[in-house]
Write an enzyme that holds these catalytic residues in place. Structure first.
Site, mmCIF file in Angstrom:
data_model
loop_
_atom_site.group_PDB
_atom_site.id
_atom_site.type_symbol
_atom_site.label_atom_id
_atom_site.label_comp_id
_atom_site.label_asym_id
_atom_site.label_seq_id
_atom_site.Cartn_x
_atom_site.Cartn_y
_atom_site.Cartn_z
ATOM 1 N N GLU A 127 0.797 -1.240 0.000
ATOM 2 C CA GLU A 127 0.000 0.000 0.000
ATOM 3 C C GLU A 127 0.826 1.286 0.000
ATOM 4 O O GLU A 127 0.595 2.178 0.807
ATOM 5 C CB GLU A 127 -0.973 -0.012 1.195
ATOM 6 N N ASN A 167 1.981 -5.360 -3.021
ATOM 7 C CA ASN A 167 0.573 -5.635 -2.728
ATOM 8 C C ASN A 167 -0.182 -4.331 -2.491
ATOM 9 O O ASN A 167 0.309 -3.466 -1.758
ATOM 10 C CB ASN A 167 0.515 -6.517 -1.465
ATOM 11 N N HIS A 204 -10.569 -5.825 -2.623
ATOM 12 C CA HIS A 204 -11.638 -5.499 -1.671
ATOM 13 C C HIS A 204 -12.693 -4.747 -2.474
ATOM 14 O O HIS A 204 -12.576 -3.543 -2.702
ATOM 15 C CB HIS A 204 -11.116 -4.610 -0.543
ATOM 16 N N GLU A 233 -6.608 -10.481 -1.162
ATOM 17 C CA GLU A 233 -7.413 -10.199 0.048
ATOM 18 C C GLU A 233 -8.887 -10.049 -0.321
ATOM 19 O O GLU A 233 -9.566 -9.117 0.118
ATOM 20 C CB GLU A 233 -6.933 -8.911 0.739
ATOM 21 N N ASP A 235 -12.662 -9.706 -0.728
ATOM 22 C CA ASP A 235 -13.978 -9.686 -0.081
ATOM 23 C C ASP A 235 -14.846 -8.721 -0.872
ATOM 24 O O ASP A 235 -14.350 -7.813 -1.534
ATOM 25 C CB ASP A 235 -13.935 -9.367 1.418
HETATM 26 O O1 G3I Z 1 -5.150 -7.691 18.965
HETATM 27 C C1 G3I Z 1 -5.812 -6.532 19.482
HETATM 28 C C2 G3I Z 1 -6.544 -6.867 20.741
HETATM 29 O O2 G3I Z 1 -5.628 -7.260 21.726
HETATM 30 C C3 G3I Z 1 -7.347 -5.632 21.182
HETATM 31 O O3 G3I Z 1 -8.133 -5.970 22.278
HETATM 32 C C4 G3I Z 1 -8.237 -5.144 20.050
HETATM 33 C C5 G3I Z 1 -8.991 -3.873 20.427
HETATM 34 O O4 G3I Z 1 -9.214 -3.054 19.320
HETATM 35 O O5 G3I Z 1 -7.455 -4.879 18.936
HETATM 36 C C6 G3I Z 1 -6.769 -6.012 18.446
HETATM 37 O O6 G3I Z 1 -6.020 -5.663 17.311
HETATM 38 C C7 G3I Z 1 -6.770 -5.440 16.141
HETATM 39 C C8 G3I Z 1 -6.310 -6.443 15.088
HETATM 40 O O7 G3I Z 1 -6.921 -6.179 13.850
HETATM 41 C C9 G3I Z 1 -6.636 -7.879 15.472
HETATM 42 O O8 G3I Z 1 -8.033 -8.053 15.555
HETATM 43 C C10 G3I Z 1 -6.510 -4.036 15.661
HETATM 44 O O9 G3I Z 1 -7.090 -3.109 16.577
HETATM 45 C C11 G3I Z 1 -7.104 -3.833 14.285
HETATM 46 O O10 G3I Z 1 -6.674 -2.550 13.805
HETATM 47 C C12 G3I Z 1 -6.601 -4.896 13.344
HETATM 48 O O11 G3I Z 1 -7.217 -4.712 12.082
HETATM 49 C C13 G3I Z 1 -6.577 -5.335 11.000
HETATM 50 C C14 G3I Z 1 -6.214 -4.293 9.965
HETATM 51 O O12 G3I Z 1 -5.623 -4.941 8.840
HETATM 52 C C15 G3I Z 1 -5.250 -3.269 10.529
HETATM 53 O O13 G3I Z 1 -4.650 -2.497 9.550
HETATM 54 C C16 G3I Z 1 -7.515 -6.369 10.398
HETATM 55 O O14 G3I Z 1 -7.689 -7.434 11.338
HETATM 56 C C17 G3I Z 1 -6.944 -6.925 9.104
HETATM 57 O O15 G3I Z 1 -7.915 -7.696 8.457
HETATM 58 C C18 G3I Z 1 -6.549 -5.789 8.187
HETATM 59 O O16 G3I Z 1 -5.962 -6.321 7.029
HETATM 60 C C19 G3I Z 1 -5.591 -5.374 6.026
HETATM 61 C C20 G3I Z 1 -4.377 -5.943 5.306
HETATM 62 O O17 G3I Z 1 -3.348 -6.239 6.217
HETATM 63 C C21 G3I Z 1 -3.876 -4.974 4.241
HETATM 64 N N1 G3I Z 1 -4.934 -4.593 3.334
HETATM 65 C C22 G3I Z 1 -6.156 -4.103 3.945
HETATM 66 C C23 G3I Z 1 -6.691 -5.101 4.978
HETATM 67 C C24 G3I Z 1 -7.995 -4.645 5.573
HETATM 68 O O18 G3I Z 1 -7.863 -3.464 6.303
#
Ligand code: G3I
Length: 300
Positions: A127, A167, A204, A233, A235
Site C-alpha cells: 500500500e 501488494n 476489496h 485479500e 472480499d
Molecule cells: O489484537 C488486538 C486486541 O488485543 C485488542 O483488544 C483489540 C482492540 O481493538 O485490537 C486487536 O487488534 C486489532 C487487530 O486487527 C486484530 O483483531 C486491531 O485493533 C485492528 O486494527 C486490526 O485490524 C486489522 C487491519 O488490517 C489493521 O490495519 C484487520 O484485522 C486486518 O484484516 C486488516 O488487514 C488489512 C491488510 O493487512 C492490508 N490490506 C487491507 C486489509 C484490511 O484493512
C-alpha cells in the site's frame, strides 16, 4: 472438484484464506479452513508490529502458530507484510530518515531470516501509493523515493527462495490512477533489474454487481511485464455472486494469475463483517457466492 483448493489445483492454482491465530481454537473455523484452502496468509501476525515489537527483539510466536497450523495440513503460506505505513510498532512510527531506512532493512532481514526457505510468497511492500498514482506520503516515503526498491533488493538477498510481491488495493480498475502508478513502478523495476516477482491485487470490492473496469486487462497487463499476479485479500460487499464469479473467471483467464485468497473464512471473521463479504456465513455454511466461485474454478 468439491472444495475451493482442489478446484483451483485443477489449473495449477491455489485458493487461500487469511487466518487469525486467535481463532485457531474455534473448531468450526478450523474445520472449514482446513477443508477448503491450500494457501494461508496471516491476517495480522506477520506484520511489523507483531514481529518486532521492540527494536531488534523479534517475536514469531503467533506467526509461527499460523505457519505450523497451515503446513501441518499441507497448505502453503504467504508472508504479509514487511514494509508498510500501517501497523508499525510504536518505536518505528517515531523514526524517520536514515535511522528508519536502516530499521526497515534490519526488519526485513530479521523476519526473512526466521522464515527463510519456508514461505511461497512475501508481500515485501504494502500500500505505498495514493489513489491518484502518486506515492503515499508516509514515514517510509520520507526516507527517499528509492525505499521500495531498497526493500525488494534487501528481501531478495535475505531469502532468494521466496517470491517477492508488491501488494495494494484499488489497483483493479485499469483506468484508475493508482493502477497506472503501480504499473509504471513495476515496469521501471523490471527494466532496471530490481528484483520483483509478483503483484498482489487485494480485491476489496465495494458495491455493485459488475467488476471494476477492465479488471482482466489489469491482470494481463501486469503479467505482460513479467510478474505473476494474484488476488490477495478478496472480499465483496454482500458477497455479490456475479462479482465473485467474475473475479474468479478473470483470474482463470490469465495464465500468470497464480491464485486467489479471500480475506477471512466466515462473514463473522471479516474486518468488514457487517457487509457479509465472504464465502461462508457465520455458522460456517457455504453461501451462494461459494458455489459461484467453485463453479468458475471447475469450469476453467
Ligand atoms: O489484537 C488486538 C486486541 O488485543 C485488542 O483488544 C483489540 C482492540 O481493538 O485490537 C486487536 O487488534 C486489532 C487487530 O486487527 C486484530 O483483531 C486491531 O485493533 C485492528 O486494527 C486490526 O485490524 C486489522 C487491519 O488490517 C489493521 O490495519 C484487520 O484485522 C486486518 O484484516 C486488516 O488487514 C488489512 C491488510 O493487512 C492490508 N490490506 C487491507 C486489509 C484490511 O484493512
Amino acid at each position: 472438484a468439491s472444495t475451493l483448493g482442489a478446484a483451483a489445483a485443477q489449473s495449477g492454482r491455489y485458493f487461500g484464506t487469511a487466518i487469525a491465530a486467535g481463532r485457531l481454537g474455534d473448531s468450526t473455523y478450523t474445520t472449514v479452513a482446513g477443508r477448503e484452502f491450500t494457501m494461508v496468509t496471516a491476517e495480522n501476525e506477520m506484520k511489523p508490529d507483531a514481529t518486532e515489537p521492540q527494536r531488534g527483539q523479534f517475536n514469531f510466536g503467533s506467526g509461527d502458530q499460523i505457519y505450523n497450523w497451515a503446513t501441518q495440513r499441507g497448505m502453503k503460506v504467504r508472508g504479509h507484510t514487511l514494509a508498510w505505513h500501517a501497523q508499525q510498532p510504536g518505536w518505528m512510527q517515531s523514526l524517520g530518515g536514515s535511522s528508519l531506512r536502516q530499521a526497515m532493512i534490519d526488519h526485513i532481514n530479521g523476519v526473512m531470516a526466521h522464515y527463510k526457505g519456508k514461505l511461497a510468497y512475501w508481500d515485501v511492500v504494502n500500500e505505498a501509493f495514493n489513489e491518484d498514482g502518486s506515492r503515499r506520503q508516509s514515514n517510509l516515503q520520507s526516507t527517499g523515493n528509492d525505499w521500495i526498491e531498497v526493500a525488494f533488493r534487501t528481501a531478495r538477498n535475505a531469502d532468494p527462495s521466496t517470491r517477492l510481491c508488491y501488494n495494494d488495493y484499488n489497483i483493479e480498475n485499469w483506468s484508475y490512477g493508482k493502477t497506472q502508478g503501480v504499473y509504471n513502478m513495476i515496469r521501471d523495476f523490471k527494466s532496471r533489474g530490481v528484483p520483483i516477482d509478483c503483484v498482489g491485487l487485494q480485491t476489496h470490492f465495494t458495491g455493485g454487481s459488475s467488476l471494476p473496469g477492465n479488471f482482466q486487462t489489469t491482470l494481463s497487463s501486469f503479467a505482460a511485464l513479467g510478474v505473476d499476479v494474484a488476488l490477495t485479500e478478496v472480499d465483496v460487499t454482500n458477497a455479490s455472486t456475479s462479482q465473485y464469479a467474475g473475479l474468479t473467471q478473470a483470474c482463470m483467464n490469465v495464465p500468470r494469475c497464480v491464485g486467489i485468497t479471500v480475506w477471512g473464512v466466515r462473514d463473522s471473521d471479516s474486518w468488514r463483517s457487517s457487509e457479509n463479504p465472504l464465502l461462508f456465513d457465520g455458522g460456517g455454511n457455504k453461501k451462494a457466492a461459494y458455489t459461484s466461485v467453485l463453479n468458475a474454478l471447475n469450469a476453467a
